[in-house]
Write an enzyme that holds these catalytic residues in place. Structure first.
Site, short mmCIF file in Angstrom:
data_model
loop_
_atom_site.label_atom_id
_atom_site.label_comp_id
_atom_site.label_asym_id
_atom_site.label_seq_id
_atom_site.Cartn_x
_atom_site.Cartn_y
_atom_site.Cartn_z
N TYR A 470 0.81 -1.22 0.00
CA TYR A 470 0.00 0.00 0.00
C TYR A 470 0.84 1.27 0.00
O TYR A 470 0.56 2.23 0.71
CB TYR A 470 -0.97 0.02 1.20
N HIS A 471 1.89 1.28 -0.84
CA HIS A 471 2.77 2.45 -0.92
C HIS A 471 2.90 2.97 -2.35
O HIS A 471 4.01 3.14 -2.86
CB HIS A 471 4.17 2.10 -0.38
N PRO A 472 1.79 3.25 -3.04
CA PRO A 472 1.90 3.73 -4.42
C PRO A 472 2.44 5.15 -4.48
O PRO A 472 2.11 5.99 -3.64
CB PRO A 472 0.44 3.67 -4.92
#
Length: 561
Positions: A470-472
């Site tokens: 969850y680190h775009p």
């Protein structure tokens, strides 16, 4: 709103937008409108750190996106959550506070982001932070954002056992991975203050909501930026089925994140020609980098049975959860006051790497992200994955309709070096958990399982089990104007137009080695000075620890066994 002009319009009240709203209204000279598509974050399950899986699973707080079928991971659609509501993703994330390695920001500068090296960024990390240990040359002591160690590893021996195992495996111990030395094993930090989730809404926005020069407009979706010629003069919005245009006298600031900011740019006519054409959008300025360069971290849950009854698996029943919740409600302490990631590690996966490229979050339980137990009895796990991927993806609008979900294609494992990195990651993790410090607790490996051993077996298992961390980021990257992939310059201004900036994780040239909430907050702190025309904070001369033998050795010394 239609007959009022604001100096600045900020689109998105997330990790960057709340910072901008605070800093741009601080001197009282500028009128600021902050627009957020979601609503309030006032909910007990948002505020309680241990309940982090609940807002993530809620349609109220999570946009709930999924990727396109990913070709290199068996065409699986990967869940890609993004926060909705005041505080944005800082209201649903895991609250882990990692700035990244100094080399990550020097890499930004090498990629064209002049003035964004580590010496330039460290002062803004400090300005943002109130660290539980007080100020030093690395940490902030009086900033808006509270950062602690949760329960500081008290009450569970597994946290320290994991750290000891890493040291036995030949890696350094680090007292503060956000300080002198990221590389090594040590305690983990989180955005939790006084036992409560420290979202940017709580830290930056709530304390200044009553400023007369700040207006917050929630439950309002921004369709596009409105231009006169090539100058941004406002935004078109939709709320309760009604459309309106709100004007900005100075600038429009997109702070909607790595998915929404490039989507707004594309709907506004700024993006690749083919994307705009397919969506039926009239071009304002063709910019091939908008939506490209998408990067993300991936991870797996490496799980083991625990031979002693010390894990949190016996706290997952309804009665235990009630007791934990009641204690937190009345006293804001206990197991409810932590995200449970209280020890961690950052290591280099091979010789020749100057800085770490693998990150570990240690959890004293074997469970899924939604809180479902993975075993009967006790267990523990590490969330682990390579953090410097070579694969790149893209974000594209499907149409000009602002309610349409984006097309997200990450191309996970699309680069052969990423496949090799995962093989190293799996084998190094097994070696760490096999150290003597874990002997008293380590039971059989649950997953991947010891039958997953060869390169081919590891590759197959990773493709079946890899998840987003969850680190775009990176979809409107910062760089030099002559680079065709650059979207914003080093002052965050969108190239080719006037009066428009992007300030969020979209502008990262490359993904840092760590969770991205902290660097997103830093970017907004630094951008606020650029927007206001303030002098930048003086560069830091704080030293950085780099292994003396990084060119030849993967770690400091040989393992004990």
């Amino acid at each position: 709103m239609t007959d009022k002009t604001f100096d600045y319009i900020i689109v998105g009240a997330g990790s960057a937008g709340c910072v901008l709203a605070n800093r741009l209204t601080e001197n009282g000279k500028h009128s600021v409108l902050l627009i957020e598509a979601g609503g309030s974050d006032r909910n007990i399950l948002v505020q309680m750190p241990t309940a982090l899986s609940y807002p993530m699973a809620s349609k109220t707080y999570n946009w709930g996106y999924n990727s396109e079928p990913e070709p290199a991971v068996n065409n699986r659609q990967i869940t890609s959550p993004r926060g909705k509501g005041l505080g944005g993703t800082s209201t649903i994330n895991g609250m882990v506070y990692v700035r990244g390695h100094a080399c990550d920001f020097d890499e930004w500068e090498e990629e064209g982001a002049t003035g964004w090296g580590y010496a330039d960024c460290l002062p803004y990390f400090k300005r943002a932070e109130e660290w539980q240990g007080g100020e030093d040359i690395y940490r902030g002591g009086d900033g808006p954002l509270g950062v602690t160690g949760g329960n500081n590893m008290t009450g569970n021996p597994l946290y320290q056992a994991f750290i000891d195992a890493g040291v036995e495996a030949g890696y350094p111990h680090t007292d503060d991975y956000n300080g002198l030395r990221q590389e090594g094993f040590g305690p983990m930090h989180m955005t939790v203050r006084d036992g409560v989730r420290e979202s940017t809404s709580r830290a930056y926005l709530r304390p200044v909501m009553k400023r007369p020069n700040l207006t917050v407009l929630s439950k309002t979706l921004v369709d596009k930026v409105v231009f006169e010629g090539k100058r941004a003069v406002g935004v078109a919005t939709v709320s309760n089925g009604k459309s309106q245009t709100i004007r900005a006298g100075k600038e429009v600031l997109l702070a909607s994140g790595a998915f929404a900011s490039p989507m707004i740019l594309q709907r506004s006519g700024i993006g690749p020609a083919d994307v705009l054409h397919q969506a039926g959008v009239t071009p304002v300025h063709l910019s091939q980098g908008v939506g490209q360069n998408l990067q993300d971290h991936t991870e797996v849950y490496f799980q083991f049975h625990c031979t002693q009854p010390v894990s949190l698996n016996n706290k997952l029943g309804l009665f235990s959860k009630f007791l934990i919740g009641a204690r937190w409600f009345f006293f804001k302490n206990g197991l409810g006051a932590t995200n449970h990631f209280e020890s961690c590690a950052f290591i280099r996966s091979e010789a020749g790497r100057k800085s770490p490229d693998i990150q570990y979050h240690f959890l004293p339980a074997a469970m899924r992200y939604d809180g479902t137990p993975s075993v009967d009895g006790h267990g523990f796990q590490v969330h682990v994955g390579p953090n410097k991927p070579k694969s790149r993806g893209q974000v594209s609008i499907r149409s000009a309709d602002p309610t349409d979900e984006p097309s997200l294609l990450f191309n996970y494992l699309g680069h052969e070096e990423d496949v090799a990195a995962w093989r190293r990651c799996i084998r190094l993790t097994r070696e760490i958990i096999a150290q003597p410090a874990m002997d008293a607790f380590r039971g059989p490996e649950i997953q991947p399982g010891l039958d997953i051993a060869t390169d081919d077996e590891i590759d197959i298992w990773v493709r079946e089990n890899l998840e987003s961390a969850y680190h775009p980021c990176g979809t409107a990257r910062m760089g030099q104007p002559e680079d065709p992939g650059t979207v914003v310059d080093t002052e965050c201004c969108v190239l080719g137009v006037e009066g428009l900036r992007v300030v969020d994780a979209s502008i990262f040239p490359t993904v840092p080695n760590g969770n991205i909430n902290a660097p997103t907050i830093m970017v907004a702190e630094k951008a606020a000075d650029l927007i206001l025309g303030n002098a930048s904070l003086p560069q830091s001369d704080a030293p950085v620890w780099i292994s003396d033998d990084w060119k030849n050795s993967q770690r400091e010394r040989a393992p004990l066994r």
